[in-house]
Scaffold this motif. Structure first.
Motif, PDB file in Angstrom:
ATOM      1  N   LYS A 142       0.808  -1.263  -0.051  1.00 43.15           N
ATOM      2  CA  LYS A 142       0.012  -0.231   0.084  1.00 43.15           C
ATOM      3  C   LYS A 142       0.693   1.119   0.186  1.00 43.15           C
ATOM      4  CE  LYS A 142      -3.826   2.197   2.570  1.00 43.15           C
ATOM      5  NZ  LYS A 142      -4.781   2.187   3.634  1.00 43.15           N
ATOM      6  N   PHE A 143       1.924   1.339   0.618  1.00 43.64           N
ATOM      7  CA  PHE A 143       2.859   2.570   0.858  1.00 43.64           C
ATOM      8  C   PHE A 143       4.073   2.502  -0.070  1.00 43.64           C
ATOM      9  CE2 PHE A 143       0.227   2.104   4.320  1.00 43.64           C
ATOM     10  CZ  PHE A 143      -0.398   3.249   4.596  1.00 43.64           C
ATOM     11  N   GLY A 144       4.349   1.393  -0.943  1.00 45.31           N
ATOM     12  CA  GLY A 144       5.589   1.081  -1.466  1.00 45.31           C
ATOM     13  C   GLY A 144       5.630   2.075  -3.061  1.00 45.31           C
ATOM     14  N   ALA A 145       6.782   1.688  -3.522  1.00 46.33           N
ATOM     15  CA  ALA A 145       6.890   2.674  -4.888  1.00 46.33           C
ATOM     16  C   ALA A 145       6.099   2.105  -5.886  1.00 46.33           C
ATOM     17  CB  ALA A 145       8.246   2.517  -5.136  1.00 46.33           C
ATOM     18  N   TYR A 146       5.802   0.771  -5.848  1.00 48.13           N
ATOM     19  CA  TYR A 146       4.772  -0.113  -6.571  1.00 48.13           C
ATOM     20  C   TYR A 146       3.592  -0.865  -5.602  1.00 48.13           C
ATOM     21  CZ  TYR A 146       7.462   0.022 -10.947  1.00 48.13           C
ATOM     22  OH  TYR A 146       8.414   0.603 -12.001  1.00 48.13           O
ATOM     23  N   THR A 147       2.415  -0.361  -5.929  1.00 53.24           N
ATOM     24  CA  THR A 147       1.469  -0.837  -4.856  1.00 53.24           C
ATOM     25  C   THR A 147       1.008  -1.931  -5.156  1.00 53.24           C
ATOM     26  OG1 THR A 147      -0.215   0.091  -6.472  1.00 53.24           O
ATOM     27  CG2 THR A 147       0.543   1.447  -4.451  1.00 53.24           C
ATOM     28  N   ARG A 148       1.212  -2.811  -6.583  1.00 54.79           N
ATOM     29  CA  ARG A 148       0.858  -3.809  -6.934  1.00 54.79           C
ATOM     30  C   ARG A 148       1.985  -4.289  -7.902  1.00 54.79           C
ATOM     31  NH1 ARG A 148      -4.325  -1.983  -7.190  1.00 54.79           N
ATOM     32  NH2 ARG A 148      -4.251  -1.855  -9.491  1.00 54.79           N
ATOM     33  N   TYR A 149       2.827  -5.383  -7.783  1.00 49.96           N
ATOM     34  CA  TYR A 149       3.650  -6.019  -8.687  1.00 49.96           C
ATOM     35  C   TYR A 149       3.422  -7.431  -8.848  1.00 49.96           C
ATOM     36  CZ  TYR A 149       8.212  -6.406 -10.870  1.00 49.96           C
ATOM     37  OH  TYR A 149       9.319  -6.433 -11.598  1.00 49.96           O
ATOM     38  N   SER A 150       3.438  -7.976 -10.143  1.00 50.97           N
ATOM     39  CA  SER A 150       3.176  -9.363 -10.551  1.00 50.97           C
ATOM     40  C   SER A 150       4.073  -9.865 -11.406  1.00 50.97           C
ATOM     41  CB  SER A 150       1.718  -9.643 -10.803  1.00 50.97           C
ATOM     42  OG  SER A 150       0.614  -9.202  -9.757  1.00 50.97           O
ATOM     43  N   SER A 151       4.578 -10.954 -11.140  1.00 51.52           N
ATOM     44  CA  SER A 151       5.690 -11.536 -11.952  1.00 51.52           C
ATOM     45  C   SER A 151       5.523 -12.930 -12.281  1.00 51.52           C
ATOM     46  CB  SER A 151       6.869 -11.173 -11.937  1.00 51.52           C
ATOM     47  OG  SER A 151       7.303 -11.790 -10.667  1.00 51.52           O
ATOM     48  N   MET A 152       5.728 -13.553 -13.479  1.00 57.04           N
ATOM     49  CA  MET A 152       5.634 -14.732 -14.016  1.00 57.04           C
ATOM     50  C   MET A 152       7.131 -15.257 -14.786  1.00 57.04           C
ATOM     51  SD  MET A 152       3.182 -17.480 -15.599  1.00 57.04           S
ATOM     52  CE  MET A 152       2.096 -17.483 -13.863  1.00 57.04           C
ATOM     53  N   SER A 153       7.892 -16.260 -14.149  1.00 60.58           N
ATOM     54  CA  SER A 153       8.910 -16.424 -14.982  1.00 60.58           C
ATOM     55  C   SER A 153       9.430 -18.016 -15.042  1.00 60.58           C
ATOM     56  CB  SER A 153      10.375 -16.116 -14.358  1.00 60.58           C
ATOM     57  OG  SER A 153      10.398 -16.518 -12.893  1.00 60.58           O
ATOM     58  N   VAL A 154      10.117 -18.559 -16.281  1.00 58.21           N
ATOM     59  CA  VAL A 154      10.315 -19.990 -16.274  1.00 58.21           C
ATOM     60  C   VAL A 154      11.829 -19.976 -16.175  1.00 58.21           C
ATOM     61  CG1 VAL A 154       8.166 -20.590 -17.264  1.00 58.21           C
ATOM     62  CG2 VAL A 154      10.219 -19.689 -18.527  1.00 58.21           C
TER      63      VAL A 154
END
Length: 270
Positions: A142-154
């Motif tokens: 909520k208080f970060g530089a990115y409020t939401r961050y999603s990633s997927m990797s192989v």
């Protein structure tokens, strides 16, 4: 804050020294501690599969001239099978401070709130220590530089070093990410992810871990590092002192690039 961080690590080091002289048990017998790494335990896998789960919790409450409460927690569940090694991690952190209002009254306000989830499936290749994996993660801050961050990797992972008291694992592979920054802007694109972890059994009852992961995207480089020292209390309980840092190279002007957290938690393994 610096003095608090130094005090926490001094306490952990003192407990490690005391535990090393008092407890003959081998910390390697317990499920290994990791972040985004899945490692087979030293014990044989009974009947083809087994679960290794740990839960950790830490809390600080202050009163008097400064009042507030902070809580951090983590659940790490690992499913070991003959051909697969899967890991599921959930973490949370929040902090509330009591502030004085203009009218003289006092109220509590939330100053930190972060939750993260990750799931990883790793297929064990023929050569011992090698694996192919799929990893997905999501962070709500909520208080970060990115409020939401999603990633997927192989990708592909291997164990570069395996000794009786030390292991070094590395992973690399492509992926995708989607993030929403604190200014409301949306970013998405391809990434290249690399990660490494050092685990060192300092003594029969103390273990050191250093984990680093970096995701290089088209508009941002997202990195996470954690340094921790765990000391064994008994067969199922450990005390863990940790310092973690999260960094983003591309952030809104009013935000800092790096967030850090120092914690002292109790870990229960079952």
């Amino acid at each position: 804050m610096l003095m608090k961080s130094l005090s926490l690590f001094a306490l952990a080091l003192a407990c490690a020294a005391q535990a090393a002289s008092a407890a003959p048990d081998d910390i390697a017998d317990s499920a290994p501690s990791s972040t985004y790494f899945t490692q087979a335990p030293n014990k044989p896998i009974p009947e083809g599969s087994n679960w290794y789960t740990s839960a950790e919790l830490g809390a600080i409450s202050t009163s008097g001239n400064t009042s507030g409460t902070s809580v951090t927690g983590k659940i790490d569940a690992r499913h070991e099978m003959n051909n697969w090694s899967n890991e599921y991690i959930a973490t949370g952190y929040f902090k509330e401070d009591e502030i004085a209002n203009d009218d003289g009254s006092r109220s509590r306000t939330r100053s930190a709130q972060r939750y993260s989830l990750s799931a990883k499936a790793a297929y064990k290749l023929l050569e011992d220590g090698n694996r192919a994996f799929v990893l997905g993660s999501h962070v709500n801050d909520k208080f970060g530089a990115y409020t939401r961050y999603s990633s997927m990797s192989v990708g592909y992972g291997t164990q570069l070093l395996r000794r009786e008291d030390k292991t070094v694992d590395v992973e690399v592979g492509p992926g995708v990410f989607h993030g929403v920054n604190s200014a409301g802007g949306t970013e998405a694109g391809m990434t290249v992810r690399g990660a490494a972890q050092l685990r060192w059994r300092v003594s029969p009852s103390a273990a050191f871990s250093q984990t680093v992961s970096v995701e290089r995207g088209t508009s941002n480089m997202h990195s996470i590092a954690e340094t921790s020292l765990s000391t064994k209390i008994n067969g199922t309980m450990q005390m863990k002192a940790a310092f973690s840092a999260r960094n983003d190279t591309n952030v809104p002007e009013e935000k800092k690039n790096t967030d850090t957290q120092t914690s002292l938690t109790l870990v229960y393994s079952f």
